[in-house]
Write an enzyme that holds these catalytic residues in place. Structure first.
Site, PDB file in Angstrom:
ATOM      1  N   LYS A  58      35.433  52.675  45.082  1.00  0.00           N
ATOM      2  CA  LYS A  58      34.276  53.135  44.305  1.00  0.00           C
ATOM      3  C   LYS A  58      33.067  53.083  45.226  1.00  0.00           C
ATOM      4  O   LYS A  58      33.164  52.552  46.347  1.00  0.00           O
ATOM      5  CB  LYS A  58      34.063  52.254  43.077  1.00  0.00           C
ATOM      6  CG  LYS A  58      33.667  50.828  43.413  1.00  0.00           C
ATOM      7  CD  LYS A  58      33.235  50.088  42.172  1.00  0.00           C
ATOM      8  CE  LYS A  58      32.565  48.780  42.547  1.00  0.00           C
ATOM      9  NZ  LYS A  58      32.068  48.044  41.411  1.00  0.00           N
ATOM     10  N   LEU A  85      31.829  39.930  37.866  1.00  0.00           N
ATOM     11  CA  LEU A  85      31.133  40.577  38.984  1.00  0.00           C
ATOM     12  C   LEU A  85      31.795  41.900  39.322  1.00  0.00           C
ATOM     13  O   LEU A  85      33.015  41.981  39.368  1.00  0.00           O
ATOM     14  CB  LEU A  85      31.207  39.707  40.240  1.00  0.00           C
ATOM     15  CG  LEU A  85      30.923  38.227  40.098  1.00  0.00           C
ATOM     16  CD1 LEU A  85      31.112  37.531  41.435  1.00  0.00           C
ATOM     17  CD2 LEU A  85      29.522  38.025  39.572  1.00  0.00           C
ATOM     18  N   THR A 115      44.662  35.522  43.210  1.00  0.00           N
ATOM     19  CA  THR A 115      45.813  35.504  42.294  1.00  0.00           C
ATOM     20  C   THR A 115      46.489  36.876  42.384  1.00  0.00           C
ATOM     21  O   THR A 115      46.424  37.676  41.458  1.00  0.00           O
ATOM     22  CB  THR A 115      45.365  35.230  40.841  1.00  0.00           C
ATOM     23  OG1 THR A 115      44.330  36.170  40.489  1.00  0.00           O
ATOM     24  CG2 THR A 115      44.830  33.837  40.658  1.00  0.00           C
ATOM     25  N   CYS A 119      40.858  44.601  41.064  1.00  0.00           N
ATOM     26  CA  CYS A 119      40.857  43.930  39.750  1.00  0.00           C
ATOM     27  C   CYS A 119      41.606  44.698  38.668  1.00  0.00           C
ATOM     28  O   CYS A 119      42.607  44.214  38.153  1.00  0.00           O
ATOM     29  CB  CYS A 119      39.424  43.676  39.315  1.00  0.00           C
ATOM     30  SG  CYS A 119      38.513  42.717  40.518  1.00  0.00           S
TER      31      CYS A 119
HETATM   32  C1  UGA Z   1      35.673  45.110  37.686  1.00  0.00           C
HETATM   33  C2  UGA Z   1      34.844  44.818  36.423  1.00  0.00           C
HETATM   34  O1  UGA Z   1      33.933  45.885  36.165  1.00  0.00           O
HETATM   35  C3  UGA Z   1      34.064  43.509  36.563  1.00  0.00           C
HETATM   36  O2  UGA Z   1      33.405  43.205  35.354  1.00  0.00           O
HETATM   37  C4  UGA Z   1      35.050  42.387  36.902  1.00  0.00           C
HETATM   38  O3  UGA Z   1      34.379  41.160  37.109  1.00  0.00           O
HETATM   39  C5  UGA Z   1      35.815  42.756  38.165  1.00  0.00           C
HETATM   40  O4  UGA Z   1      36.511  43.991  37.956  1.00  0.00           O
HETATM   41  C6  UGA Z   1      36.786  41.638  38.453  1.00  0.00           C
HETATM   42  O5  UGA Z   1      37.660  41.382  37.624  1.00  0.00           O
HETATM   43  O6  UGA Z   1      36.600  40.929  39.448  1.00  0.00           O
HETATM   44  P1  UGA Z   1      35.147  46.211  40.078  1.00  0.00           P
HETATM   45  O7  UGA Z   1      36.626  46.188  40.299  1.00  0.00           O
HETATM   46  O8  UGA Z   1      34.251  45.719  41.153  1.00  0.00           O
HETATM   47  O9  UGA Z   1      34.767  45.342  38.761  1.00  0.00           O
HETATM   48  O10 UGA Z   1      34.760  47.713  39.829  1.00  0.00           O
HETATM   49  P2  UGA Z   1      34.268  48.635  38.626  1.00  0.00           P
HETATM   50  O11 UGA Z   1      32.870  49.002  38.833  1.00  0.00           O
HETATM   51  O12 UGA Z   1      34.624  48.044  37.336  1.00  0.00           O
HETATM   52  O13 UGA Z   1      35.172  49.934  38.907  1.00  0.00           O
HETATM   53  C7  UGA Z   1      36.601  49.854  38.890  1.00  0.00           C
HETATM   54  C8  UGA Z   1      37.208  51.220  39.101  1.00  0.00           C
HETATM   55  O14 UGA Z   1      36.987  52.049  37.957  1.00  0.00           O
HETATM   56  C9  UGA Z   1      36.649  51.997  40.291  1.00  0.00           C
HETATM   57  O15 UGA Z   1      37.716  52.635  40.973  1.00  0.00           O
HETATM   58  C10 UGA Z   1      35.726  53.026  39.669  1.00  0.00           C
HETATM   59  O16 UGA Z   1      35.598  54.185  40.435  1.00  0.00           O
HETATM   60  C11 UGA Z   1      36.458  53.312  38.359  1.00  0.00           C
HETATM   61  N1  UGA Z   1      35.575  53.797  37.265  1.00  0.00           N
HETATM   62  C12 UGA Z   1      34.595  53.002  36.768  1.00  0.00           C
HETATM   63  C13 UGA Z   1      35.797  55.054  36.742  1.00  0.00           C
HETATM   64  O17 UGA Z   1      36.712  55.786  37.178  1.00  0.00           O
HETATM   65  N2  UGA Z   1      34.997  55.498  35.707  1.00  0.00           N
HETATM   66  C14 UGA Z   1      34.011  54.717  35.189  1.00  0.00           C
HETATM   67  O18 UGA Z   1      33.328  55.161  34.244  1.00  0.00           O
HETATM   68  C15 UGA Z   1      33.802  53.452  35.735  1.00  0.00           C
END
Ligand code: UGA
Length: 468
Positions: free
Chosen positions: A339, A152, A85, A279
């Site tokens: 990440k 996820l 999407t 996401c």
């Molecule tokens: C995110 C959500 O965490 C999931 O629950 C959701 O299912 C998913 O999107 C989705 O909608 O499919 P994801 O995109 O894999 O998962 O990654 P995250 O671990 O959430 O990290 C997202 C971004 O935030 C990364 O760039 C990471 O570096 C950053 N981040 C995360 C921070 O800058 N600080 C934090 O404390 C945590």
């Protein structure tokens, strides 16, 4: 149960492999014949822990691949829709793939089916999917549409699927809720966790996971609101980090102080160069657009996005202030993925920064444990690629840490210092302690914490350098 999963992207592939591991017979459908052939031949298209094991375990047995959606629907009791999407120009979610899949599904419905939205979609999508299926004359009693959002995270997607905090089932009929309960029964009755071949349990998993049954609309909102709230948490702490920088406070201490309040919690409070990925950027924008469409002006989300953009600019300013002019500077870069733990570079703040620095005339040698192949497709030969963090640091004026890979927090600092031309580390992910870095002989810059220098004196490129 025989289940069809439509879309072999991130969500579909992980969901399909995990549903097979729960004991279901899964047909994973994709209209891209070459993808189907690759999957049949054992190719694993994404870097995801435990996915290769699950695909090997079930491929050709409980997990088969097909490009025939109508046939898969005919054979299945439940159909998960996990197609993309992507955002449109205006930030809304483009639902054309969902619509065309819904239309095709209608052609395969003979007996009762449950059509399950797994893709992240705006509220009301389940209504639309239902309307589309009814339009082709399908008997209204012969199907239900359910929203079963996924939570996820890339890198831990398999574990997140099998050890979820909760399972959300958004349905408007008891019959469809029962089908979903049956699908997830091995998790909710705990039988999966007693199996000797189960995927290892992560820390703090809530076993068995609770099922939350809601209306379809609520479930759709739960997904968007969850991602928006997590993005908000990150932007909030990034904004606090900026205040910390202005007043000389330490954001880690602040996070510890506020995160121990159980109402707030310490998770998702790591400041850095902002969130990226496929996401958060897309979903915050889409949620903003959905709210506007429904008559609510959700300006808080504008600010979440603005802070996120600003975080990258602040980091660029930090690099400039540490190195003065950028033209011709040689930089080692650790991390290209959005990440740690993934090869995904979509909306990666690291890629954005690398491109901006190249634009300013820097010469970059980058290393990423998994994302260099994908990065090369986007940034090509504008940067050099190293085989290790140490090679990336070789002869560089400074080392930049842009992705929170675990291996970057355990570097051999002596070796890094020996490789660098100047002992300057600019850490966009706060992987190190400023005082320890200064004690190791580095000028160290991070986010929301004061810069630290060996003997309290900043390393400049003209003096104080061991190789200059
Ligand atoms: C995110 C959500 O965490 C999931 O629950 C959701 O299912 C998913 O999107 C989705 O909608 O499919 P994801 O995109 O894999 O998962 O990654 P995250 O671990 O959430 O990290 C997202 C971004 O935030 C990364 O760039 C990471 O570096 C950053 N981040 C995360 C921070 O800058 N600080 C934090 O404390 C945590």
């Amino acid at each position: 149960m025989r289940i069809a999963v439509v879309g072999s992207g991130y969500v579909g592939l992980v969901a399909g492999a995990c549903l097979a591991d729960l004991g279901h017979d899964v047909i994973l459908v994709d209209n891209d014949q070459s993808k189907v052939t690759e999957l049949r031949n054992g190719h694993v298209p994404i870097h995801e822990k435990f996915l290769p094991e699950l695909l090997t375990r079930h491929r050709g047995q409980r997990l088969i691949f097909s490009d025939d959606l109508k046939q898969a629907v005919g054979l299945s009791a439940a159909i998960f829709v996990a197609v993309g999407t992507p955002p449109t120009e205006s930030g809304e979610a483009d639902l054309s793939y969902v619509e065309s899949v819904a239309r095709e599904i209608s052609g395969g419905i003979s007996d009762y089916k449950v059509v399950i939205e797994k893709s992240t979609v705006p509220v009301y999508t389940s209504d639309w999917v239902r309307k589309i299926i009814l339009r082709s004359g399908t008997d209204p009693q012969s199907f239900d549409v359910v929203s079963n959002p996924e939570f996820l995270r890339e890198g831990t997607a398999v574990t997140d699927f099998l050890f979820p905090d909760r399972i959300v089932i958004g349905c408007d009929s008891l019959r469809s809720a029962e089908v979903l309960r049956e699908i997830y029964a091995p998790l909710t009755d705990g039988s999966y966790y007693r199996r000797s071949d189960a995927i290892p349990q992560p820390d703090r998993a809530s076993i068995p996971p609770p099922i939350i049954v809601t209306s379809a609309k609520s479930a759709e909102l739960i997904k968007h609101a969850s991602n928006a709230f997590l993005a908000l948490k990150i932007s909030f702490i990034n904004a606090v980090a900026s205040v910390c920088e202005s007043v000389g406070a330490n954001v880690n201490q602040v996070v510890h102080g506020i995160g121990t309040d159980t109402r707030i919690g310490p998770k998702f409070m790591n400041p850095g160069i902002g969130y990226g990925g496929s996401c958060f950027p897309k979903d915050v924008m889409a949620f903003r657009a959905v709210a506007r469409e429904c008559g609510y002006d959700f300006r808080l989300l504008d600010e979440v996005m603005r802070i996120n953009e600003d975080q990258r600019q602040r980091f660029l300013r930090k690099v400039r202030s540490a190195l003065w002019t950028l033209r011709g500077k040689k930089l080692g870069v650790l991390g290209l993925a959005f990440k740690g733990g993934t090869d995904d570079i979509r909306e990666s703040p690291a890629i954005f920064l690398v491109q901006a620095l190249v634009q300013e005339g820097c010469k970059i040698t980058a290393y990423d444990p998994a994302a260099m192949g994908r990065a090369q497709e986007v940034i090509g030969s504008s940067v050099c690629y190293a085989k290790s963090p140490y090679e990336a640091a070789r002869d560089a004026d400074a080392l930049l840490i842009l992705t929170e890979w675990e291996e970057f927090s355990n570097l051999d600092l002596d070796r890094i210092r020996g490789e660098l031309k100047y002992p300057i580390v600019i850490d966009g992910r706060n992987l190190y302690d400023p005082e320890e870095m200064a004690a190791e002989g580095f000028s160290y810059y991070s986010v929301g914490r004061a810069a630290s220098y060996p003997d309290g004196v900043p390393t400049t490129i003209l003096r104080n350098s061991k190789k200059a």
